[in-house]
Design an enzyme around this catalytic site. Sequence first.
Site, PDB file in Angstrom:
ATOM      1  N   ARG A  22      50.409  75.802  56.677  1.00  0.00           N
ATOM      2  CA  ARG A  22      51.149  75.983  55.430  1.00  0.00           C
ATOM      3  C   ARG A  22      51.392  77.453  55.118  1.00  0.00           C
ATOM      4  O   ARG A  22      51.545  77.843  53.981  1.00  0.00           O
ATOM      5  CB  ARG A  22      50.436  75.295  54.261  1.00  0.00           C
ATOM      6  CG  ARG A  22      50.601  73.800  54.343  1.00  0.00           C
ATOM      7  CD  ARG A  22      50.086  73.143  53.105  1.00  0.00           C
ATOM      8  NE  ARG A  22      48.679  72.853  53.228  1.00  0.00           N
ATOM      9  CZ  ARG A  22      47.977  72.314  52.249  1.00  0.00           C
ATOM     10  NH1 ARG A  22      48.527  72.068  51.096  1.00  0.00           N
ATOM     11  NH2 ARG A  22      46.711  72.064  52.408  1.00  0.00           N
ATOM     12  N   ASP A  48      41.240  70.620  47.748  1.00  0.00           N
ATOM     13  CA  ASP A  48      42.136  70.503  48.896  1.00  0.00           C
ATOM     14  C   ASP A  48      41.264  70.460  50.145  1.00  0.00           C
ATOM     15  O   ASP A  48      40.818  71.489  50.650  1.00  0.00           O
ATOM     16  CB  ASP A  48      43.087  71.706  48.920  1.00  0.00           C
ATOM     17  CG  ASP A  48      44.187  71.562  49.958  1.00  0.00           C
ATOM     18  OD1 ASP A  48      43.966  70.877  50.969  1.00  0.00           O
ATOM     19  OD2 ASP A  48      45.269  72.152  49.769  1.00  0.00           O
ATOM     20  N   LEU A  49      41.006  69.254  50.634  1.00  0.00           N
ATOM     21  CA  LEU A  49      40.009  69.036  51.686  1.00  0.00           C
ATOM     22  C   LEU A  49      40.716  68.838  53.025  1.00  0.00           C
ATOM     23  O   LEU A  49      41.339  67.802  53.266  1.00  0.00           O
ATOM     24  CB  LEU A  49      39.145  67.826  51.332  1.00  0.00           C
ATOM     25  CG  LEU A  49      38.447  67.934  49.963  1.00  0.00           C
ATOM     26  CD1 LEU A  49      37.657  66.668  49.649  1.00  0.00           C
ATOM     27  CD2 LEU A  49      37.539  69.157  49.892  1.00  0.00           C
ATOM     28  N   GLU A  50      40.615  69.852  53.880  1.00  0.00           N
ATOM     29  CA  GLU A  50      41.330  69.859  55.147  1.00  0.00           C
ATOM     30  C   GLU A  50      40.410  70.277  56.289  1.00  0.00           C
ATOM     31  O   GLU A  50      39.220  70.521  56.106  1.00  0.00           O
ATOM     32  CB  GLU A  50      42.522  70.815  55.077  1.00  0.00           C
ATOM     33  CG  GLU A  50      43.502  70.514  53.963  1.00  0.00           C
ATOM     34  CD  GLU A  50      44.739  71.375  54.052  1.00  0.00           C
ATOM     35  OE1 GLU A  50      45.224  71.616  55.172  1.00  0.00           O
ATOM     36  OE2 GLU A  50      45.218  71.835  52.996  1.00  0.00           O
ATOM     37  N   GLU A  51      41.011  70.381  57.505  1.00  0.00           N
ATOM     38  CA  GLU A  51      40.261  70.820  58.662  1.00  0.00           C
ATOM     39  C   GLU A  51      39.768  72.257  58.459  1.00  0.00           C
ATOM     40  O   GLU A  51      40.459  73.050  57.811  1.00  0.00           O
ATOM     41  CB  GLU A  51      41.137  70.758  59.923  1.00  0.00           C
ATOM     42  CG  GLU A  51      41.588  69.358  60.305  1.00  0.00           C
ATOM     43  CD  GLU A  51      42.881  68.946  59.635  1.00  0.00           C
ATOM     44  OE1 GLU A  51      43.303  69.652  58.684  1.00  0.00           O
ATOM     45  OE2 GLU A  51      43.468  67.949  60.038  1.00  0.00           O
TER      46      GLU A  51
END
Length: 401
Positions: free
Chosen positions: A3, A151-154
């Site tokens: 992003r 915002d829970l991502e890799e």
Amino acid sequence: MRRSRLAAVGLAAATFAATAVSLVLGASSATAALSNNWYAAAPYLMPQSNNPPDPVTVMNATGLKAFQLAFILAPNGGGCSPTWDGTSAVSSDTAVAGVISRIRGAGGDVSVSVGGYGGTKLGQTCGTVAATAAAYQQVITKYSLKAIDFDLEEPEYENTAAIANELGAAKTLQANNPGLFVSVTMPGTAAGTGWFGTQLIDQAKSIGFTPNNFSIMPFDGGFNGGSSQVSALEAFHGLLMSHLGWDSATAYAHEGFSGMNGKSDAAEMFYTSDFQTVYDYATSHGLGRFTFWSVNRDRACVGTTDNGVCSNVPQNDWDFTKFSVRFAGATPPQTTPPVTTTPTTPGGGTCTAAEWDRTKVYVKDNVVSHNSHKWTAKWWTQGEEPGTTGEWGVWQDNGAC
């Protein structure tokens, strides 16, 4: 899902001067919450990098009232203290506080997003739910927040212990900060979300945590325009029902879209027409959140194709942000909703409806008894006592039993 978050282009310090930070952040007028539909529509803004635009300029041009400021991370060198982008300690911050003061001075407010794709997350470094919650509470207290986004991502997204810390902390914050709007954002796939996303939902259910919203990011995953994103959202709706036991209306009310305007990191192209397609779906199905990454990118590329600072699609400045305004409502909602009825004197009969339960989730048209009155829910609610205006004014007083 990069992003384009890490390509710092400049701080624009003059624009974001920390004028009267202590006065604005501490004033009661500044800390008054907007209605939740503004926090649910707040688009992401990096206030310290990616050539941040002047938020007041954006507000004046579009009518926007809320921004989702990104990102709170663990320090790059390790530890359990909150920082902006891993580098600027929240405890000594004046720069982002200055941004917030300008937004509030113009009649708006902010949510703060924790996590994101890059950097180390506090859920990974704090070790326990209590320590993670305490770190985030510092952020809420420092900026008098009424909303927060996880915002829970890799790679944290794939770390069971870290996700347990994040969701446990979110539940703690929700309990300790009445009225706090809590959103959880996760990667999207054609199936709604992936295996780790469904594990995240199951973990939330197992600890009794219900955020205001679960959102997916349907981009950087082989998506092709708005129709593919709508298909993913509909699949995610099915996951919310099957994994959480919700009916269709409750699932839609807790579901959200977090898109990417213009060219994604995976070279998918999302035009304003695609946003219109998703917007139509979101509003017609009663979705609870509509946001995007990012306001920094919501302008045409002039003299650069840097995906962090412009969209790489034909547009006028802030065309995508205007969808946020439309989702929140063309007219800024009232800060304090009016009381719809004048309470009558308690008594006068026997209440047959079940007594209101603070721990239960209620949806539209559910009926309860409380203080010898009958009350009908106008939409989804939990923990908001009938007879108090609250943040939404969710309960309709039907008079004494």
